[in-house]
Design a protein around this motif. Structure first.
Motif, mmCIF file in Angstrom:
data_model
loop_
_atom_site.group_PDB
_atom_site.id
_atom_site.type_symbol
_atom_site.label_atom_id
_atom_site.label_comp_id
_atom_site.label_asym_id
_atom_site.label_seq_id
_atom_site.Cartn_x
_atom_site.Cartn_y
_atom_site.Cartn_z
ATOM 1 N N THR A 136 92.780 0.491 46.981
ATOM 2 C CA THR A 136 91.613 -0.073 46.307
ATOM 3 C C THR A 136 90.581 1.025 46.040
ATOM 4 O O THR A 136 90.491 2.005 46.809
ATOM 5 C CB THR A 136 90.960 -1.168 47.159
ATOM 6 O OG1 THR A 136 90.481 -0.593 48.383
ATOM 7 C CG2 THR A 136 91.957 -2.272 47.473
ATOM 8 N N PRO A 137 89.798 0.907 44.971
ATOM 9 C CA PRO A 137 88.748 1.899 44.694
ATOM 10 C C PRO A 137 87.774 2.053 45.860
ATOM 11 O O PRO A 137 87.323 3.171 46.154
ATOM 12 C CB PRO A 137 88.046 1.326 43.456
ATOM 13 C CG PRO A 137 89.090 0.504 42.777
ATOM 14 C CD PRO A 137 89.897 -0.102 43.886
ATOM 15 N N PHE A 138 87.442 0.954 46.526
ATOM 16 C CA PHE A 138 86.534 1.025 47.672
ATOM 17 C C PHE A 138 87.135 1.849 48.799
ATOM 18 O O PHE A 138 86.450 2.653 49.436
ATOM 19 C CB PHE A 138 86.209 -0.386 48.165
ATOM 20 C CG PHE A 138 85.301 -0.417 49.357
ATOM 21 C CD1 PHE A 138 83.990 0.023 49.272
ATOM 22 C CD2 PHE A 138 85.762 -0.889 50.580
ATOM 23 C CE1 PHE A 138 83.151 0.000 50.381
ATOM 24 C CE2 PHE A 138 84.938 -0.914 51.700
ATOM 25 C CZ PHE A 138 83.627 -0.477 51.596
ATOM 26 N N ASN A 139 88.440 1.674 49.036
ATOM 27 C CA ASN A 139 89.106 2.432 50.090
ATOM 28 C C ASN A 139 89.104 3.923 49.773
ATOM 29 O O ASN A 139 88.914 4.758 50.665
ATOM 30 C CB ASN A 139 90.543 1.934 50.271
ATOM 31 C CG ASN A 139 91.186 2.466 51.532
ATOM 32 O OD1 ASN A 139 91.485 3.646 51.628
ATOM 33 N ND2 ASN A 139 91.396 1.582 52.501
ATOM 34 N N VAL A 140 89.320 4.265 48.517
ATOM 35 C CA VAL A 140 89.294 5.670 48.112
ATOM 36 C C VAL A 140 87.933 6.287 48.398
ATOM 37 O O VAL A 140 87.826 7.408 48.911
ATOM 38 C CB VAL A 140 89.652 5.821 46.620
ATOM 39 C CG1 VAL A 140 89.416 7.253 46.160
ATOM 40 C CG2 VAL A 140 91.100 5.429 46.375
ATOM 41 N N LYS A 141 86.865 5.549 48.083
ATOM 42 C CA LYS A 141 85.515 6.063 48.330
ATOM 43 C C LYS A 141 85.276 6.277 49.817
ATOM 44 O O LYS A 141 84.717 7.302 50.221
ATOM 45 C CB LYS A 141 84.486 5.087 47.755
ATOM 46 C CG LYS A 141 84.483 4.993 46.241
ATOM 47 C CD LYS A 141 83.497 3.948 45.750
ATOM 48 C CE LYS A 141 83.550 3.823 44.226
ATOM 49 N NZ LYS A 141 82.632 2.756 43.727
ATOM 50 N N LEU A 142 85.709 5.326 50.621
ATOM 51 C CA LEU A 142 85.571 5.477 52.073
ATOM 52 C C LEU A 142 86.332 6.696 52.574
ATOM 53 O O LEU A 142 85.826 7.490 53.377
ATOM 54 C CB LEU A 142 86.088 4.225 52.781
ATOM 55 C CG LEU A 142 85.238 2.958 52.747
ATOM 56 C CD1 LEU A 142 85.973 1.836 53.470
ATOM 57 C CD2 LEU A 142 83.886 3.197 53.387
#
Length: 286
Positions: free
Chosen positions: A235-241
């Protein structure tokens, strides 16, 4: 992307019963229901380590030599076993399916019971690894920011990522198992009274830095795929994290590397670690 039912798996010479009985759907359901408990564990952890430091201020340090030997030996053994059981799937995936599959398809959990079991064990192991800090506190050794920050963020990120079956975790798990195999073996040997040459510490710290560089690179490549609309099970959110986490680790490890090796070799001892195990982030075996 090759269909899951056509994924080529490594030819394991032996599969243990606890591996063959692994059911990934059950572990994912359990983690989805319980991953937020990690925040409570982290809260207890912070109270224990900083409260413990306060209580130990006017008390003599504990030696804990025997316990420390056993602890590091167990973690070294676990990490070596994890590396031996996940590296074959990783190499098989790269060889038969390529880099894209290794980053974007979570077949290491869904199709391979051996790798799936040890991936779940990796995620769970981040909880007992918090015990590393207890030795530092009870032995009254310096507790550095990188140490406890690394422990709590890895635990929370790993547990959260497992709920999503983050496919890029294949890289992160294998790298961590391999580096921890060397690191905990180093600690175990020191605890048992057989300290390896200091060059080994330099090697392990360098591998830790390389791990952070590769982690950032994998995340940036994943981000580009998502931006291009290419299917990837992250997920894009996981990549940012993950980018934020790996980049912060890189900065902190690079700072330590400079203090432990470059500044020290240049004769500038101000602020440089005095504990022989500081270059490995944890000071447990002096």
């Amino acid at each position: 992307m090759q269909p899951y039912n056509q994924v080529t798996l490594p030819n394991y010479s032996y599969v243990f019963n606890f591996e063959s009985g692994f059911i990934h759907q059950k572990t994912r359901t359990w983690m989805q229901d319980n991953w937020t408990l990690g925040f409570y564990y982290v809260g207890v952890y912070m109270v224990l380590i900083f409260g413990g430091q306060y209580l130990m201020q006017n008390r003599p340090r504990f030696e804990l030599r025997g316990t420390l030997c056993l602890w590091n030996t167990l973690l070294a053994t676990f990490s070596i076993m994890g590396a031996c059981r996940t590296v074959p799937e990783f190499l098989c995936t790269l060889t038969h399916h390529g880099f894209y599959h290794s980053v974007c398809v979570p077949s290491f959990i869904e199709d391979d019971k051996v790798s799936g079991f040890w991936s779940f064990m990796f995620v769970l192991s981040k909880l007992p690894e918090l015990g590393d800090t207890i030795f530092i506190v009870l032995r009254k050794q310096p507790l550095i920011f990188l140490h406890w920050y690394h422990h709590i963020t890895v635990l929370l990120y790993s547990w959260f990522s497992y709920t999503e079956y983050t496919s890029s975790a294949r890289w992160f798990i294998v790298m961590n198992y391999c580096v921890h195999s060397l690191m905990y073996t180093y600690y175990a040997l020191r605890a048992w009274g057989f300290p390896p040459p200091r060059q080994v510490a330099l090697l392990i710290t360098s591998l830790q830095l390389l791990q952070m560089v590769i982690g950032c690179a994998v995340n940036m490549w994943t981000h580009q795929l998502l931006q291009q609309g290419i299917k990837c099970h992250v997920t894009p959110f996981n990549v940012k994290l993950s980018v934020a986490m790996y980049f912060s680790y890189f900065v902190l490890f690079a700072r330590f590397f400079y203090k432990a090796y470059i500044a020290k070799n240049n004769g500038s001892r101000k602020g440089a670690p005095t504990n022989p195990d500081y270059p490995l982030m944890k000071s447990k075996v002096q």
